[in-house]
Scaffold this motif. Structure first.
Motif, PDB file in Angstrom:
ATOM      1  N   THR A   1       1.298  11.771  -6.169  1.00 27.32           N
ATOM      2  CA  THR A   1       1.068  10.986  -6.866  1.00 27.32           C
ATOM      3  C   THR A   1      -0.286  10.736  -6.859  1.00 27.32           C
ATOM      4  O   THR A   1      -1.144  10.893  -5.046  1.00 27.32           O
ATOM      5  CB  THR A   1       1.525   9.781  -6.921  1.00 27.32           C
ATOM      6  N   GLN A   2      -0.828  10.302  -7.509  1.00 30.50           N
ATOM      7  CA  GLN A   2      -2.269  10.214  -7.291  1.00 30.50           C
ATOM      8  C   GLN A   2      -2.632   8.757  -6.781  1.00 30.50           C
ATOM      9  O   GLN A   2      -2.976   8.327  -5.534  1.00 30.50           O
ATOM     10  CB  GLN A   2      -3.454   9.920  -8.907  1.00 30.50           C
ATOM     11  N   GLY A   3      -1.571   7.595  -6.119  1.00 31.99           N
ATOM     12  CA  GLY A   3      -1.409   6.374  -5.703  1.00 31.99           C
ATOM     13  C   GLY A   3      -2.359   5.001  -5.987  1.00 31.99           C
ATOM     14  O   GLY A   3      -2.860   5.394  -6.680  1.00 31.99           O
ATOM     15  N   ILE A   4      -2.416   4.853  -4.622  1.00 32.10           N
ATOM     16  CA  ILE A   4      -3.071   3.716  -4.904  1.00 32.10           C
ATOM     17  C   ILE A   4      -4.244   3.216  -3.353  1.00 32.10           C
ATOM     18  O   ILE A   4      -4.308   4.487  -2.716  1.00 32.10           O
ATOM     19  CB  ILE A   4      -2.512   2.084  -4.893  1.00 32.10           C
ATOM     20  N   HIS A   5      -5.178   2.470  -3.336  1.00 37.76           N
ATOM     21  CA  HIS A   5      -6.197   2.686  -1.951  1.00 37.76           C
ATOM     22  C   HIS A   5      -6.314   0.720  -2.232  1.00 37.76           C
ATOM     23  O   HIS A   5      -6.505   0.208  -3.690  1.00 37.76           O
ATOM     24  CB  HIS A   5      -7.061   3.574  -2.347  1.00 37.76           C
ATOM     25  N   PHE A   6      -6.021   0.808  -0.786  1.00 41.48           N
ATOM     26  CA  PHE A   6      -6.665  -1.062  -0.567  1.00 41.48           C
ATOM     27  C   PHE A   6      -7.798  -0.879  -0.399  1.00 41.48           C
ATOM     28  O   PHE A   6      -8.131  -0.211   0.475  1.00 41.48           O
ATOM     29  CB  PHE A   6      -5.453  -1.613   0.531  1.00 41.48           C
ATOM     30  N   SER A   7      -9.199  -1.499  -0.616  1.00 39.35           N
ATOM     31  CA  SER A   7     -10.549  -1.526   0.051  1.00 39.35           C
ATOM     32  C   SER A   7      -9.831  -2.321   0.949  1.00 39.35           C
ATOM     33  O   SER A   7     -11.438  -1.960   1.427  1.00 39.35           O
ATOM     34  CB  SER A   7     -10.725  -1.632  -1.593  1.00 39.35           C
ATOM     35  N   GLN A   8      -9.957  -3.721   0.896  1.00 36.07           N
ATOM     36  CA  GLN A   8      -9.471  -4.217   1.892  1.00 36.07           C
ATOM     37  C   GLN A   8      -8.493  -4.129   3.020  1.00 36.07           C
ATOM     38  O   GLN A   8      -7.293  -3.923   2.909  1.00 36.07           O
ATOM     39  CB  GLN A   8      -9.489  -6.045   2.024  1.00 36.07           C
TER      40      GLN A   8
END
Length: 291
Positions: A242-249
């Motif tokens: 999946t494209q998924g998610i990203h945590f910038s912090q």
């Protein structure tokens, strides 16, 4: 288009009955010379059946778990016919029980037959196929491995391992025109008795699955495909990202991951990585790096 396997040499493991027998007969019908491997005299009957119909077949009685036997089978095939173009890794057994009741020996035996049997056979023909710049290899996976099945932890683990083996060998074999694929069959074999009612089993003839195998060993075969087949139907299975998610912090939190689970699991925009490294590339790109 007619698939012509004249002058091709094929090895089919577990070919004394069921799927393996159907595979061997169909390969012979399309002109291949066939090595019929199995443990018992049923393999001899399949050889007689092929030869009586005007084909060419040889028997190889022994276990694919025995690497020495496998090498002897390959060596005798080369002595007789001078090449090996097709390997169908079909040999398998069941030792079904829930995991809590499953003896570790039964787990190991299923892994040895399905996975290591395929490894032994593939290793024995690999250099031959590289040298002749041609090879077609089919691994027999299963919906149990792809999606899980109650009481089949050992079988599922072995069958999914074959998918990973296929993925890597297809990459390594590409420049030598060695194409490696998987077929996930649904067929009424001895391994299916007692699982489905008789009227449904009658619709799951092994010979219907064999046409998927034939496509995967043809001159124009794809590579790295997982074809599911049964009752005259064919589907393709894929392992997607999946494209998924990203945590910038940084660092990310497990709590945040659970809170965004729906977005993480969203299948819009999912894709099939062509190599394992593409996961790293995808994640680094989301982090702001372009690699």
């Amino acid at each position: 288009m007619v698939i012509d396997l004249t002058n091709r040499v094929a090895i089919v493991t577990g070919a004394g009955a069921g799927l393996g027998r159907a595979h061997a007969l169909l390969l012979a019908q399309h002109g291949a010379r066939v090595v019929v491997n199995d443990l018992g005299d049923a393999a001899v009957s399949v050889v007689h059946e092929i030869n009586a119909a005007g084909g060419q077949a040889r028997v190889a009685l022994g276990s694919v778990t025995d690497a020495n036997f496998v090498q002897q089978m390959v060596d005798s095939t080369m002595d007789a016919w001078g090449r090996i173009d097709i390997l169908v890794n079909n040999a398998g057994i069941l030792r079904d029980k829930t995991f809590v009741k499953m003896a570790i020996d039964d787990f190991r035996l299923v892994i040895d037959v399905h996975l290591m049997g395929a490894v032994n056979c593939t290793k024995a023909v690999w250099e031959i196929m590289r040298t002749q710049n041609y090879g077609r290899i089919v691994m027999t996976t299963s919906s149990s491995g792809l999606y899980g099945n109650f009481g089949q932890a050992n079988y599922a683990a072995a069958k999914m391992a074959l998918v990973g083996l296929m993925q890597t060998l297809a990459i390594e074999g590409m420049k030598y025109d060695i194409r490696v694929n998987c077929v996930a069959p649904t067929a009424a074999t001895q391994m299916m008795e007692g699982i489905l009612p008789a009227e449904q089993l009658a619709m799951l003839r092994p010979d219907l699955v064999s046409h998927a195998m034939l496509a995967l060993v043809s001159q124009d075969a794809p590579t790295r495909a997982i074809i599911c087949a049964g009752a005259g139907s064919f589907e393709m299975a894929n392992i997607t990202l999946t494209q998924g998610i990203h945590f910038s912090q940084q660092p990310p939190s497990a709590e945040g991951l659970l809170e965004q689970w729906v977005e993480l699991a969203d299948r819009r925009g999912e894709f099939v990585p062509q190599k394992g490294f593409e996961q790293s590339r995808h994640e680094l790109k989301k982090a702001g790096f372009f690699v």
